[in-house]
Write a protein that holds these residues in place. Sequence first.
Motif, mmCIF file in Angstrom:
data_model
loop_
_atom_site.group_PDB
_atom_site.id
_atom_site.type_symbol
_atom_site.label_atom_id
_atom_site.label_comp_id
_atom_site.label_asym_id
_atom_site.label_seq_id
_atom_site.Cartn_x
_atom_site.Cartn_y
_atom_site.Cartn_z
ATOM 1 N N GLU A 19 0.820 -1.218 0.000
ATOM 2 C CA GLU A 19 0.000 0.000 0.000
ATOM 3 C C GLU A 19 0.850 1.263 0.000
ATOM 4 O O GLU A 19 0.338 2.359 -0.203
ATOM 5 N N GLY A 20 2.144 1.095 0.263
ATOM 6 C CA GLY A 20 3.030 2.246 0.299
ATOM 7 C C GLY A 20 3.410 2.712 1.685
ATOM 8 O O GLY A 20 4.194 3.645 1.842
ATOM 9 N N MET A 21 2.862 2.064 2.735
ATOM 10 C CA MET A 21 3.231 2.464 4.097
ATOM 11 C C MET A 21 4.641 1.981 4.411
ATOM 12 O O MET A 21 4.956 0.815 4.234
ATOM 13 N N LEU A 22 5.454 2.908 4.888
ATOM 14 C CA LEU A 22 6.864 2.603 5.123
ATOM 15 C C LEU A 22 7.215 2.495 6.598
ATOM 16 O O LEU A 22 7.954 1.606 7.004
ATOM 17 N N ALA A 23 6.710 3.429 7.415
ATOM 18 C CA ALA A 23 7.141 3.486 8.815
ATOM 19 C C ALA A 23 6.078 4.142 9.678
ATOM 20 O O ALA A 23 5.152 4.791 9.189
ATOM 21 N N VAL A 24 6.260 3.991 10.983
ATOM 22 C CA VAL A 24 5.329 4.529 11.974
ATOM 23 C C VAL A 24 6.124 5.253 13.051
ATOM 24 O O VAL A 24 7.212 4.810 13.444
ATOM 25 N N GLY A 25 5.571 6.361 13.546
ATOM 26 C CA GLY A 25 6.181 7.041 14.678
ATOM 27 C C GLY A 25 7.075 8.200 14.291
ATOM 28 O O GLY A 25 6.883 8.827 13.255
#
Length: 209
Positions: A19-25
């Motif tokens: 989906e294109g999500m790479l990182a969090v925070g």
Amino acid sequence: MIFLSEELIFPDVSKANHEGMLAVGGDLSPERLLLAYKSGIFPWFNEDSLILWWSPDPRMVLFPHKINISKSMRKVIKDRQFTLTKNVDFKTVLEYCSMVDRKDQDGTWITEKMKEAYLKLHEKGIAHSYEVWEKDTLVGGLYGIDLGHVFCGESMFSLVSNASKFAFISLAKELAIKNYTLIDCQVYTEHLESLGAEEIAREDFVKLL
């Protein structure tokens, strides 16, 4: 999913999910945001969410010289229905963009924290707004991040028909004159496609950055 630490670093964009999500925070400091945009990454999250960082593949972009100006928009421009200013009222453009109803989206991703972050970038001369006026009334506009050779479009709004199109076309024409490489439009929409934007591979996008 990769969780960011306080260290000012992002994983390689190839690590993003389908989906294109790479990182969090992480945080929304000017330094981190600028690093993100220079790396082909942008934040996108809701008010009640952690900060989410994205790098979709493919990437929607507009090469400024390929801007598509329809016959009806040529008439709007010729008739001088609108006037354009730059960086006259960044905060109001930001507010209007945060209130726009988006298809298939519940609420806004331009949260209060995002507003504070982009106002700081504006104060540093990195984030710019383009305002569209009908007589003395603000009726449309857009804002984004200027990397010097690439403009990363973030959001636009229109209170009357064609106002945001006028802003986008004006931006593209200015950047074409300045020999900018491209305008980053992030993800596909029919509206952007109608204006001449196209999808390219993320790998190619990062190279152009």
